[in-house]
Design a protein around this motif. Structure first.
Motif, PDB file in Angstrom:
ATOM      1  N   LYS A  42      18.808  32.722 -29.232  1.00  0.00           N
ATOM      2  CA  LYS A  42      18.858  32.781 -30.693  1.00  0.00           C
ATOM      3  C   LYS A  42      18.682  31.394 -31.306  1.00  0.00           C
ATOM      4  O   LYS A  42      18.013  31.233 -32.339  1.00  0.00           O
ATOM      5  CB  LYS A  42      20.180  33.409 -31.147  1.00  0.00           C
ATOM      6  N   ILE A  81      22.206  34.635 -24.562  1.00  0.00           N
ATOM      7  CA  ILE A  81      21.816  35.160 -25.875  1.00  0.00           C
ATOM      8  C   ILE A  81      21.872  34.064 -26.931  1.00  0.00           C
ATOM      9  O   ILE A  81      20.957  33.912 -27.752  1.00  0.00           O
ATOM     10  CB  ILE A  81      22.724  36.342 -26.257  1.00  0.00           C
ATOM     11  N   ARG A 101      24.061  41.538 -29.419  1.00  0.00           N
ATOM     12  CA  ARG A 101      23.419  40.214 -29.409  1.00  0.00           C
ATOM     13  C   ARG A 101      24.051  39.309 -30.489  1.00  0.00           C
ATOM     14  O   ARG A 101      23.435  38.940 -31.484  1.00  0.00           O
ATOM     15  CB  ARG A 101      21.907  40.321 -29.592  1.00  0.00           C
ATOM     16  N   GLN A 105      26.646  35.914 -22.737  1.00  0.00           N
ATOM     17  CA  GLN A 105      26.585  35.493 -24.133  1.00  0.00           C
ATOM     18  C   GLN A 105      25.852  34.169 -24.287  1.00  0.00           C
ATOM     19  O   GLN A 105      25.098  33.984 -25.244  1.00  0.00           O
ATOM     20  CB  GLN A 105      27.987  35.386 -24.725  1.00  0.00           C
ATOM     21  N   ARG A 117      25.359  42.701 -24.971  1.00  0.00           N
ATOM     22  CA  ARG A 117      23.891  42.659 -24.847  1.00  0.00           C
ATOM     23  C   ARG A 117      23.220  43.547 -25.886  1.00  0.00           C
ATOM     24  O   ARG A 117      22.105  43.267 -26.312  1.00  0.00           O
ATOM     25  CB  ARG A 117      23.496  43.061 -23.433  1.00  0.00           C
TER      26      ARG A 117
END
Length: 457
Positions: free
Chosen positions: A394, A390, A347, A387, A344
């Motif tokens: 992204k 994230i 990232r 994950q 985290r």
């Protein structure tokens, strides 16, 4: 290699005397290094007069290039070997070869010798270069051939190669590994580090660029160790800079980097040259200092984070990926949570995650391991969920941007492409675009990929 070319010619004569072109099949398991090795095997078989097939029932020669990293890969190999008993029964003249990292392990060679008697040839990665000689022995003498001696390994230049497609190419710059991570079998099966000469590598890349390849990936178990065994004053960053200065419109990638040897010189070199993709695969494996020490990784959490901070400072657009092992022997839930907090904090754009798989012969295989498989599965799911959130976030940030991508293939009715950072993009367009760099406007995103449309030139 001159000696091997003589054996290649002898096998070619044998094939010609039989009055038909033999068919060969190469089945590859594992990493990109194995893919590169298989392309050399294909090149040798082509020079022996073979054509190729994907159907083991039609193949006169079957080569299985194997991986020893995880137990799952080995089980798949044994399953495939078992299925080949039927093709061998239908065609008793079929030659079955087992090679690669798995074949180098003594217990595997012993098991194949005793339980898979239809396998004719077994050889490890260090013996890849003498495949023609070993295959000639299979043709000309009774009995099976095993070449799995624990040897240092050689640098064999000039091996023939059959590359898949005309878009991307793999170039091995070194072989073996000196790191001896406590969970990893690679140093035992691929031998110690040995680097190719920079002149040979640069010339190979120069030729690939001249032939029109658009993406060239430099391979090594730890590319940052390149040149340490050579007395030429060239390290990996120097090699990368020389390659990036070659003429041609192409991107350079590399894998894999070990954090213990990565540093500012590498990241500054990546930032300085437009041809070097701003993509970095930097395996962290775990976020706990105690576990990292037990893994024999030679860095700690803070050192790793400092590397990431510097890399992103000089390359704000950097796409960062990593490997993580869940459930290393003795890892506690609290130590696993340290990995989640690191993920985290860093990232990553994407992760390659694995539940620990014991490899006989490695130090970690004998460590006490109180965590249950169920616990490890639960940790794994939590890690992936963290994950994936994230990665999805992204990827959504790409929507609306126009990116330069390399179109590399098809997926059904769509084209596939990769951004400079290695992100998968699907788009509509003519197949004639394959092998070209194009501008694409991103209009959609998922956790795993992007969608886009061709932008006006």
């Amino acid at each position: 290699m001159a000696r091997q070319r003589e054996f290649t010619e002898k096998i070619h004569d044998i094939h010609r005397a039989r009055g038909r072109t033999p068919l060969a099949m190469v089945d590859t398991f594992g990493c990109q290094q194995n893919v590169a090795d298989s392309q050399h095997i294909l090149g040798m078989l082509r020079d022996m007069g073979c054509d190729f097939t994907d159907d083991p029932a039609r193949a006169d020669i079957v080569v299985m290039n194997t991986c020893a990293i995880r137990d799952h890969a080995e089980k798949r190999v044994y399953g495939t070997l078992g299925a080949l008993t039927h093709t061998k029964k239908a065609n008793p003249e079929q030659i079955i070869c087992l090679c690669g990292c798995m074949a180098q392990r003594p217990e595997v060679a012993r098991k194949v010798r005793e339980s898979y008697r239809h396998v004719d040839l077994v050889f490890g990665p260090q013996a890849l270069w003498k495949f023609p000689e070993l295959l000639y022995q299979v043709y000309t003498r009774r009995g099976r051939v095993f070449s799995v001696e624990n040897e240092h390994g050689s640098i064999a230049e000039g091996m023939p190669v059959v590359r898949e497609g005309r878009v991307r190419a793999w170039v091995s710059i070194m072989y073996g590994c000196n790191n001896f991570c406590s969970y990893c079998i690679v140093p035992y099966v691929r031998g110690r580090e040995r680097s190719r000469s920079p002149e040979k590598i640069v010339e190979e890349v120069r030729q690939l660029a001249a032939e029109g390849y658009k993406e060239i990936t430099l391979l090594g178990q730890n590319v940052n160790s390149y040149g340490k065994d050579l007395d030429c004053g060239v390290d990996f960053s120097d090699l990368l800079a020389e390659i990036a200065g070659l003429p041609g419109d192409f991107l350079v990638r590399f894998m894999t980097s070990h954090p213990r040897d990565a540093g500012p010189k590498l990241f500054d070199t990546m930032a300085r040259f437009p041809k070097i993709a701003k993509q970095l695969h930097l395996p962290v494996q775990c976020g706990s200092d105690r576990v990292l020490k037990a893994m024999n990784r030679h860095y700690n959490r803070q050192q790793y984070l400092e590397l990431v901070d510097y890399a992103r400072k000089v390359m704000p657009e950097l796409v960062l990926t990593s490997d993580v092992i869940v459930g290393f022997p003795g890892e506690t839930e609290a130590e696993f949570e340290e990995t989640v907090t690191l993920i985290r904090q860093v990232r990553y754009d994407a992760l390659f995650t694995f539940i620990y798989s014991p490899r006989p012969g490695t130090p970690a295989a004998s460590l006490p391991d109180p965590a249950t498989r169920q616990e490890k599965n639960q940790w794994f799911d939590r890690l992936c969920a963290a994950q994936n959130a994230i990665s999805e976030e992204k990827h959504r940030a790409y929507v609306g941007k126009t990116l330069r991508v390399l179109v590399d293939g098809t997926d059904g009715d769509l084209l596939t492409a990769r951004t400079e950072g290695g992100r998968l993009v699907r788009l509509t367009g003519d197949a004639g675009l394959i092998g070209r760099f194009c501008q694409v406007k991103i209009d959609g995103a998922t956790t795993w990929s992007l969608t886009g449309t061709l932008a006006a030139e």
